[in-house]
Scaffold this active site. Structure first.
Site, PDB file in Angstrom:
ATOM      1  N   CYS A 175       0.839  -1.194   0.000  1.00  6.89           N
ATOM      2  CA  CYS A 175       0.000   0.000   0.000  1.00  6.89           C
ATOM      3  C   CYS A 175       0.882   1.254   0.000  1.00  6.89           C
ATOM      4  O   CYS A 175       1.468   1.593  -1.018  1.00  6.89           O
ATOM      5  CB  CYS A 175      -0.984  -0.038   1.173  1.00  6.89           C
ATOM      6  SG  CYS A 175      -2.369   1.110   0.975  1.00  6.89           S
ATOM      7  N   HIS A 203      -3.518  -4.576   0.593  1.00  4.66           N
ATOM      8  CA  HIS A 203      -2.905  -5.025   1.848  1.00  4.66           C
ATOM      9  C   HIS A 203      -2.627  -6.525   1.766  1.00  4.66           C
ATOM     10  O   HIS A 203      -3.449  -7.361   2.159  1.00  4.66           O
ATOM     11  CB  HIS A 203      -3.803  -4.669   3.026  1.00  4.66           C
ATOM     12  CG  HIS A 203      -3.654  -3.247   3.441  1.00  4.66           C
ATOM     13  ND1 HIS A 203      -2.806  -2.831   4.438  1.00  4.66           N
ATOM     14  CD2 HIS A 203      -4.203  -2.113   2.916  1.00  4.66           C
ATOM     15  CE1 HIS A 203      -2.858  -1.519   4.542  1.00  4.66           C
ATOM     16  NE2 HIS A 203      -3.687  -1.060   3.631  1.00  4.66           N
ATOM     17  N   GLU A 249      -0.860  -8.323   3.457  1.00  6.33           N
ATOM     18  CA  GLU A 249      -0.794  -9.049   4.726  1.00  6.33           C
ATOM     19  C   GLU A 249      -2.134  -9.679   5.079  1.00  6.33           C
ATOM     20  O   GLU A 249      -2.221 -10.477   6.025  1.00  6.33           O
ATOM     21  CB  GLU A 249      -0.316  -8.119   5.854  1.00  6.33           C
ATOM     22  CG  GLU A 249      -1.354  -7.185   6.427  1.00  6.33           C
ATOM     23  CD  GLU A 249      -1.584  -5.921   5.613  1.00  6.33           C
ATOM     24  OE1 GLU A 249      -2.247  -4.993   6.128  1.00  6.33           O
ATOM     25  OE2 GLU A 249      -1.100  -5.860   4.460  1.00  6.33           O
TER      26      GLU A 249
END
Length: 236
Positions: free
Chosen positions: A113, A208, A210
């Site tokens: 990001c 994102h 993650e």
């Protein structure tokens, strides 16, 4: 050999817990740490302090630039848009210092990001400061989105030609920085990933990464590149 050490950029926040109120802390969503550990790396959090983070990255095997506040527009030659959020100059400065060390040493860099945006702007790129159609439908919640990925890219080699990613952003790449190529796109053509094809591993993704499972192989490739680089430096 020991597992590669991944320096992860952290933010700051105020935390209230048990009897303590508004305690200044270093902050990072646990998901970043969990992804690095699951991929075989050792996470090491770095604070938004330029000198300290640069020294940490001098010793690390890879750098993970995490999501967060909007980058200060002056850093890419722009005036702030009315919807651009207040910047955190100290974090900008610290992460630019970390990135400079990582690129000089040639260690792997993964930007998520804000991290992608930082990788691009430091090379002369610019940003769309507000993309209302990409803003989250509900602030604080991620929107799932399917993206198209170039098959002949590092991201494509790891993840495949499409993936479901989790987005929470209102800015995006306008002009890519020097030496970077776009490697993934949303349905409306917004750049969702970019990389430096000449580097060992310099990859940035707008979503994102993650979050969710589709991007697990990206973290595995990132940590494996860190492991290979550490072996080379050790002469193994």
């Amino acid at each position: 050999m020991t597992r590669p050490v991944v320096a992860i950029t952290a933010d700051t926040a105020l935390l209230t817990y048990t009897i303590w109120k508004d305690v200044p802390i270093a902050a990072l969503p646990l998901a970043y740490i969990e992804k690095v550990v699951a991929a075989g790396g050792v996470p090491l959090l770095t604070l938004p302090e330029p000198g300290a983070v640069a020294e940490v990255v001098e010793r690390a095997d890879a750098l993970l630039l995490t999501g967060g506040q909007d980058i200060e527009p002056v850093r890419y030659g722009a005036e702030p848009h009315p919807r651009t959020l207040p910047p955190f100059p100290a974090r900008d400065e610290a992460e630019l210092a970390a990135l400079a060390v990582a690129e000089r040493r040639g260690i792997p860099v993964l930007g998520i990001c804000r991290g992608l945006q930082l990788i691009s702007t430091v090379r002369g790129g610019t940003l769309h400061q507000h993309l209302p159609e990409h803003s989250p439908a509900v602030p604080g919640q991620y929107d799932a989105r399917r993206i198209r990925i170039a098959p002949d890219s590092r991201l494509g080699a790891a993840v495949g030609t499409s993936a479901t990613v989790h987005c929470h952003h209102h800015q995006g790449i306008d002009r890519l920085g020097a030496g970077l190529i776009a490697t993934a796109w949303s349905a409306d053509g917004v750049v969702e990933a970019a990389e430096d094809p000449t580097a060992r591993f310099v990859v940035g993704v707008q979503a994102h990464a993650e979050m969710g499972e589709d991007t697990d192989p990206l973290f595995a490739a990132f940590v494996e590149a860190a492991r290979a680089g550490a072996r080379e430096r050790a002469g193994v």
